[in-house]
Write a protein that holds these residues in place. Sequence first.
Motif, PDB file in Angstrom:
ATOM      1  N   PRO A  12       0.863  -1.179  -0.112  1.00 47.94           N
ATOM      2  CA  PRO A  12      -0.180   0.026  -0.032  1.00 47.94           C
ATOM      3  C   PRO A  12       1.011   1.364   0.222  1.00 47.94           C
ATOM      4  CG  PRO A  12      -0.033  -1.035   2.196  1.00 47.94           C
ATOM      5  CD  PRO A  12       0.712  -1.996   1.325  1.00 47.94           C
ATOM      6  N   SER A  13       0.192   2.556  -0.037  1.00 44.98           N
ATOM      7  CA  SER A  13       0.703   3.691  -0.019  1.00 44.98           C
ATOM      8  C   SER A  13       1.715   3.989   1.133  1.00 44.98           C
ATOM      9  CB  SER A  13      -0.409   4.767  -0.211  1.00 44.98           C
ATOM     10  OG  SER A  13       0.113   5.987  -0.265  1.00 44.98           O
ATOM     11  N   ALA A  14       2.722   4.579   0.890  1.00 44.44           N
ATOM     12  CA  ALA A  14       3.650   5.076   1.928  1.00 44.44           C
ATOM     13  C   ALA A  14       4.124   3.810   2.863  1.00 44.44           C
ATOM     14  CB  ALA A  14       3.175   6.075   2.690  1.00 44.44           C
ATOM     15  N   GLY A  36       3.219   2.772 -10.335  1.00 46.71           N
ATOM     16  CA  GLY A  36       2.321   3.910  -9.830  1.00 46.71           C
ATOM     17  C   GLY A  36       1.929   4.846 -10.605  1.00 46.71           C
ATOM     18  N   ARG A  89      -5.926  -1.373 -17.201  1.00 45.70           N
ATOM     19  CA  ARG A  89      -5.021  -2.117 -16.771  1.00 45.70           C
ATOM     20  C   ARG A  89      -4.472  -2.919 -17.830  1.00 45.70           C
ATOM     21  NH1 ARG A  89      -4.999  -1.307 -11.248  1.00 45.70           N
ATOM     22  NH2 ARG A  89      -3.071  -2.727 -11.332  1.00 45.70           N
ATOM     23  N   ASP A 112       0.033  -4.919  -8.082  1.00 44.78           N
ATOM     24  CA  ASP A 112      -0.128  -6.246  -8.678  1.00 44.78           C
ATOM     25  C   ASP A 112       0.872  -6.757  -9.466  1.00 44.78           C
ATOM     26  OD1 ASP A 112       0.012  -4.478 -10.749  1.00 44.78           O
ATOM     27  OD2 ASP A 112      -1.636  -5.232 -11.874  1.00 44.78           O
TER      28      ASP A 112
HETATM   29  O1  CDP Z   1       3.034   6.085  -4.051  1.00 51.35           O
HETATM   30  P1  CDP Z   1       1.972   5.419  -3.754  1.00 51.35           P
HETATM   31  O2  CDP Z   1       2.248   4.021  -3.087  1.00 51.35           O
HETATM   32  O3  CDP Z   1       1.135   6.263  -2.518  1.00 51.35           O
HETATM   33  O4  CDP Z   1       1.065   5.431  -4.953  1.00 51.35           O
HETATM   34  P2  CDP Z   1       1.505   4.790  -6.353  1.00 51.35           P
HETATM   35  O5  CDP Z   1       2.479   3.466  -6.293  1.00 51.35           O
HETATM   36  O6  CDP Z   1       2.134   5.881  -7.376  1.00 51.35           O
HETATM   37  O7  CDP Z   1      -0.051   4.319  -7.092  1.00 51.35           O
HETATM   38  C1  CDP Z   1      -1.163   5.289  -7.185  1.00 51.35           C
HETATM   39  C2  CDP Z   1      -2.264   4.668  -7.345  1.00 51.35           C
HETATM   40  O8  CDP Z   1      -2.242   3.583  -8.776  1.00 51.35           O
HETATM   41  C3  CDP Z   1      -2.523   3.445  -6.208  1.00 51.35           C
HETATM   42  O9  CDP Z   1      -3.566   4.018  -5.518  1.00 51.35           O
HETATM   43  C4  CDP Z   1      -3.245   2.134  -7.002  1.00 51.35           C
HETATM   44  O10 CDP Z   1      -4.448   2.426  -7.454  1.00 51.35           O
HETATM   45  C5  CDP Z   1      -2.737   2.474  -8.704  1.00 51.35           C
HETATM   46  N1  CDP Z   1      -1.856   1.263  -8.767  1.00 51.35           N
HETATM   47  C6  CDP Z   1      -2.235   0.122  -9.417  1.00 51.35           C
HETATM   48  O11 CDP Z   1      -3.542  -0.035  -9.326  1.00 51.35           O
HETATM   49  N2  CDP Z   1      -1.333  -0.844  -9.801  1.00 51.35           N
HETATM   50  C7  CDP Z   1      -0.046  -0.739  -9.736  1.00 51.35           C
HETATM   51  N3  CDP Z   1       0.628  -1.719 -10.145  1.00 51.35           N
HETATM   52  C8  CDP Z   1       0.427   0.468  -9.069  1.00 51.35           C
HETATM   53  C9  CDP Z   1      -0.449   1.559  -8.835  1.00 51.35           C
END
Ligand code: CDP
Length: 210
Positions: A12-14, A36, A89, A112
Amino acid sequence: MTRHLVIAIDGPSASGKGTLAKRLARHFGLPHLDTGLLYRAVGWISARSGRPPAEVAASLTADDLADPQLRSDEAGQEGSKVAALPEVRANLLKFQKEFSSQQPGAVLDGRDIGTVICPEAPVKLFVTASSEARAERRYRELRRQGVDTIKPRVLAEMAERDRRDSERAAAPLRAAPDAWLLDTSEMDADAAFAAALAFIERKGFRSSGP
Ligand code: CDP
Protein backbone atom coordinates in the motif's frame (compact mmCIF):
# COMPACT_ATOMS: atom_id res chain seq x y z
CA MET A 1 25.15 -18.02 -16.35
CA THR A 2 23.34 -15.14 -14.62
CA ARG A 3 19.79 -15.94 -13.52
CA HIS A 4 17.11 -13.52 -14.68
CA LEU A 5 16.38 -11.49 -11.56
CA VAL A 6 12.94 -9.89 -11.41
CA ILE A 7 12.16 -8.30 -8.06
CA ALA A 8 8.41 -7.74 -7.72
CA ILE A 9 7.46 -5.37 -4.90
CA ASP A 10 3.87 -4.68 -3.90
CA GLY A 11 2.24 -2.87 -1.04
CA PRO A 12 0.00 0.00 0.00
CA SER A 13 0.79 3.69 -0.13
CA ALA A 14 3.76 4.93 1.96
CA SER A 15 4.71 1.39 3.00
CA GLY A 16 8.26 2.12 1.86
CA LYS A 17 8.08 0.02 -1.32
CA GLY A 18 9.25 2.81 -3.66
CA THR A 19 12.37 3.65 -1.66
CA LEU A 20 13.15 -0.03 -1.24
CA ALA A 21 12.67 -0.68 -4.97
CA LYS A 22 15.08 2.13 -5.91
CA ARG A 23 17.74 0.93 -3.51
CA LEU A 24 17.50 -2.70 -4.59
CA ALA A 25 17.65 -1.64 -8.25
CA ARG A 26 20.81 0.37 -7.59
CA HIS A 27 22.38 -2.45 -5.59
CA PHE A 28 21.76 -5.09 -8.28
CA GLY A 29 22.37 -2.72 -11.22
CA LEU A 30 18.85 -3.28 -12.59
CA PRO A 31 16.35 -0.87 -14.18
CA HIS A 32 13.43 0.15 -11.97
CA LEU A 33 9.82 0.87 -12.92
CA ASP A 34 7.51 2.68 -10.51
CA THR A 35 4.27 1.37 -12.00
CA GLY A 36 2.15 3.72 -9.84
CA LEU A 37 3.42 6.53 -12.01
CA LEU A 38 1.68 4.98 -15.04
CA TYR A 39 -1.71 5.06 -13.30
CA ARG A 40 -1.07 8.52 -11.89
CA ALA A 41 -0.27 9.82 -15.39
CA VAL A 42 -3.38 8.22 -16.90
CA GLY A 43 -5.63 9.68 -14.18
CA TRP A 44 -4.01 13.09 -14.30
CA ILE A 45 -4.00 13.48 -18.09
CA SER A 46 -7.47 12.09 -18.50
CA ALA A 47 -8.94 14.41 -15.83
CA ARG A 48 -7.39 17.44 -17.52
CA SER A 49 -7.92 16.59 -21.17
CA GLY A 50 -11.30 14.86 -20.95
CA ARG A 51 -9.90 11.96 -23.00
CA PRO A 52 -11.10 8.48 -21.94
CA PRO A 53 -8.64 6.87 -19.48
CA ALA A 54 -8.27 3.71 -21.57
CA GLU A 55 -7.27 5.77 -24.61
CA VAL A 56 -4.72 7.75 -22.57
CA ALA A 57 -3.31 4.47 -21.24
CA ALA A 58 -2.94 3.07 -24.76
CA SER A 59 -0.90 6.05 -25.95
CA LEU A 60 1.15 6.89 -22.84
CA THR A 61 4.73 8.06 -23.55
CA ALA A 62 7.84 8.44 -21.39
CA ASP A 63 7.39 12.23 -21.54
CA ASP A 64 3.98 11.90 -19.89
CA LEU A 65 5.70 10.42 -16.82
CA ALA A 66 8.05 13.35 -16.25
CA ASP A 67 5.51 15.82 -14.83
CA PRO A 68 6.42 16.54 -11.15
CA GLN A 69 2.72 17.10 -10.37
CA LEU A 70 2.20 13.36 -10.73
CA ARG A 71 3.73 13.00 -7.24
CA SER A 72 0.86 14.96 -5.66
CA ASP A 73 -1.88 13.35 -3.56
CA GLU A 74 -4.44 14.56 -6.07
CA ALA A 75 -2.71 12.60 -8.82
CA GLY A 76 -2.56 9.58 -6.46
CA GLN A 77 -6.33 9.69 -5.99
CA GLU A 78 -6.95 10.14 -9.72
CA GLY A 79 -4.55 7.28 -10.43
CA SER A 80 -6.35 5.03 -8.01
CA LYS A 81 -9.72 5.75 -9.67
CA VAL A 82 -8.60 4.88 -13.20
CA ALA A 83 -6.65 1.89 -11.85
CA ALA A 84 -10.00 0.20 -11.12
CA LEU A 85 -10.85 0.16 -14.86
CA PRO A 86 -9.96 -3.19 -16.49
CA GLU A 87 -9.33 -1.56 -19.93
CA VAL A 88 -6.78 0.82 -18.40
CA ARG A 89 -4.97 -2.08 -16.73
CA ALA A 90 -5.06 -4.12 -19.95
CA ASN A 91 -3.60 -1.23 -21.95
CA LEU A 92 -0.69 -0.83 -19.53
CA LEU A 93 0.07 -4.55 -19.32
CA LYS A 94 2.32 -4.97 -22.40
CA PHE A 95 4.66 -2.14 -21.45
CA GLN A 96 5.10 -3.53 -17.92
CA LYS A 97 5.60 -7.12 -19.14
CA GLU A 98 8.23 -5.97 -21.64
CA PHE A 99 9.98 -3.94 -18.98
CA SER A 100 10.15 -6.97 -16.69
CA SER A 101 11.54 -9.28 -19.36
CA GLN A 102 14.72 -7.25 -19.97
CA GLN A 103 18.06 -8.99 -19.34
CA PRO A 104 19.51 -9.40 -16.77
CA GLY A 105 16.32 -8.43 -14.93
CA ALA A 106 14.30 -5.57 -13.46
CA VAL A 107 12.71 -4.21 -10.31
CA LEU A 108 9.04 -3.22 -10.46
CA ASP A 109 6.91 -1.83 -7.67
CA GLY A 110 3.14 -1.41 -7.52
CA ARG A 111 0.01 -3.23 -6.39
CA ASP A 112 -0.24 -6.23 -8.72
CA ILE A 113 3.35 -6.98 -9.73
CA GLY A 114 3.65 -10.34 -7.97
CA THR A 115 0.07 -11.38 -8.78
CA VAL A 116 -0.56 -10.20 -12.37
CA ILE A 117 2.43 -8.55 -14.06
CA CYS A 118 5.23 -10.92 -12.99
CA PRO A 119 3.69 -14.01 -11.37
CA GLU A 120 6.89 -15.91 -12.26
CA ALA A 121 9.25 -13.44 -10.54
CA PRO A 122 11.83 -15.33 -8.43
CA VAL A 123 11.68 -12.61 -5.76
CA LYS A 124 8.38 -11.21 -4.52
CA LEU A 125 8.13 -8.82 -1.62
CA PHE A 126 4.95 -7.51 -0.04
CA VAL A 127 5.80 -4.41 1.95
CA THR A 128 3.38 -3.22 4.61
CA ALA A 129 3.29 -0.93 7.64
CA SER A 130 0.57 0.12 10.06
CA SER A 131 -1.80 2.84 8.81
CA GLU A 132 -0.45 5.17 11.51
CA ALA A 133 3.17 4.67 10.46
CA ARG A 134 2.29 5.15 6.80
CA ALA A 135 0.22 8.28 7.44
CA GLU A 136 3.01 9.74 9.57
CA ARG A 137 5.54 9.18 6.75
CA ARG A 138 3.26 10.62 4.13
CA TYR A 139 2.48 13.62 6.36
CA ARG A 140 6.19 14.36 6.85
CA GLU A 141 6.85 13.97 3.14
CA LEU A 142 4.06 16.41 2.27
CA ARG A 143 5.30 18.93 4.85
CA ARG A 144 8.79 18.66 3.38
CA GLN A 145 7.29 19.49 -0.02
CA GLY A 146 5.68 22.57 1.55
CA VAL A 147 2.13 21.19 1.39
CA ASP A 148 -0.09 22.58 4.15
CA THR A 149 -2.10 19.66 5.56
CA ILE A 150 -3.08 17.98 8.82
CA LYS A 151 -2.46 14.40 9.91
CA PRO A 152 -6.13 13.29 10.21
CA ARG A 153 -6.70 14.38 6.62
CA VAL A 154 -3.67 12.44 5.37
CA LEU A 155 -4.88 9.37 7.29
CA ALA A 156 -8.43 9.67 5.88
CA GLU A 157 -7.27 10.11 2.28
CA MET A 158 -4.90 7.20 2.61
CA ALA A 159 -7.65 4.98 4.05
CA GLU A 160 -9.93 5.91 1.14
CA ARG A 161 -7.28 5.01 -1.44
CA ASP A 162 -6.35 1.76 0.38
CA ARG A 163 -10.00 0.74 0.45
CA ARG A 164 -10.47 1.45 -3.26
CA ASP A 165 -7.26 -0.40 -4.16
CA SER A 166 -8.07 -3.46 -2.03
CA GLU A 167 -11.77 -3.79 -2.82
CA ARG A 168 -11.76 -3.32 -6.60
CA ALA A 169 -12.48 -6.35 -8.76
CA ALA A 170 -9.62 -5.74 -11.24
CA ALA A 171 -6.23 -6.77 -9.81
CA PRO A 172 -6.89 -5.70 -6.20
CA LEU A 173 -3.99 -5.05 -3.85
CA ARG A 174 -3.04 -8.55 -2.58
CA ALA A 175 0.10 -10.30 -1.52
CA ALA A 176 0.96 -13.15 -3.90
CA PRO A 177 0.82 -16.48 -2.02
CA ASP A 178 4.60 -16.85 -2.39
CA ALA A 179 5.46 -13.23 -1.47
CA TRP A 180 7.71 -12.48 1.49
CA LEU A 181 6.01 -10.11 3.94
CA LEU A 182 8.07 -7.19 5.16
CA ASP A 183 6.45 -5.01 7.82
CA THR A 184 8.34 -1.71 7.96
CA SER A 185 6.29 -0.09 10.76
CA GLU A 186 9.32 -0.12 13.06
CA MET A 187 12.01 0.10 10.37
CA ASP A 188 13.76 2.99 8.69
CA ALA A 189 14.80 2.78 5.02
CA ASP A 190 18.23 1.31 5.86
CA ALA A 191 16.75 -1.46 8.01
CA ALA A 192 14.13 -2.34 5.38
CA PHE A 193 16.82 -2.50 2.69
CA ALA A 194 19.06 -4.72 4.85
CA ALA A 195 16.18 -7.12 5.60
CA ALA A 196 15.11 -7.35 1.94
CA LEU A 197 18.69 -7.82 0.74
CA ALA A 198 19.31 -10.63 3.24
CA PHE A 199 16.16 -12.36 1.97
CA ILE A 200 17.19 -12.01 -1.69
CA GLU A 201 20.72 -13.24 -0.96
CA ARG A 202 19.28 -16.28 0.81
CA LYS A 203 17.61 -17.09 -2.51
CA GLY A 204 21.05 -17.18 -4.11
CA PHE A 205 21.12 -13.80 -5.85
CA ARG A 206 24.18 -11.57 -5.40
CA SER A 207 25.13 -8.26 -6.91
CA SER A 208 27.65 -8.75 -9.70
CA GLY A 209 28.97 -5.20 -9.21
CA PRO A 210 32.00 -4.03 -7.21
O1 CDP B 1 3.27 6.02 -4.10
P1 CDP B 1 1.97 5.46 -3.65
O2 CDP B 1 2.12 4.10 -3.08
O3 CDP B 1 1.21 6.38 -2.78
O4 CDP B 1 1.05 5.30 -4.94
P2 CDP B 1 1.46 4.73 -6.35
O5 CDP B 1 2.25 3.46 -6.19
O6 CDP B 1 2.08 5.82 -7.15
O7 CDP B 1 0.05 4.31 -7.00
C1 CDP B 1 -0.99 5.23 -7.29
C2 CDP B 1 -2.26 4.43 -7.53
O8 CDP B 1 -2.10 3.66 -8.73
C3 CDP B 1 -2.58 3.40 -6.46
O9 CDP B 1 -3.42 3.93 -5.45
C4 CDP B 1 -3.25 2.27 -7.21
O10 CDP B 1 -4.64 2.46 -7.32
C5 CDP B 1 -2.70 2.38 -8.61
N1 CDP B 1 -1.76 1.30 -8.94
C6 CDP B 1 -2.25 0.08 -9.35
O11 CDP B 1 -3.44 -0.12 -9.38
N2 CDP B 1 -1.40 -0.91 -9.75
C7 CDP B 1 -0.08 -0.72 -9.72
N3 CDP B 1 0.72 -1.71 -10.13
C8 CDP B 1 0.46 0.50 -9.25
C9 CDP B 1 -0.41 1.50 -8.84
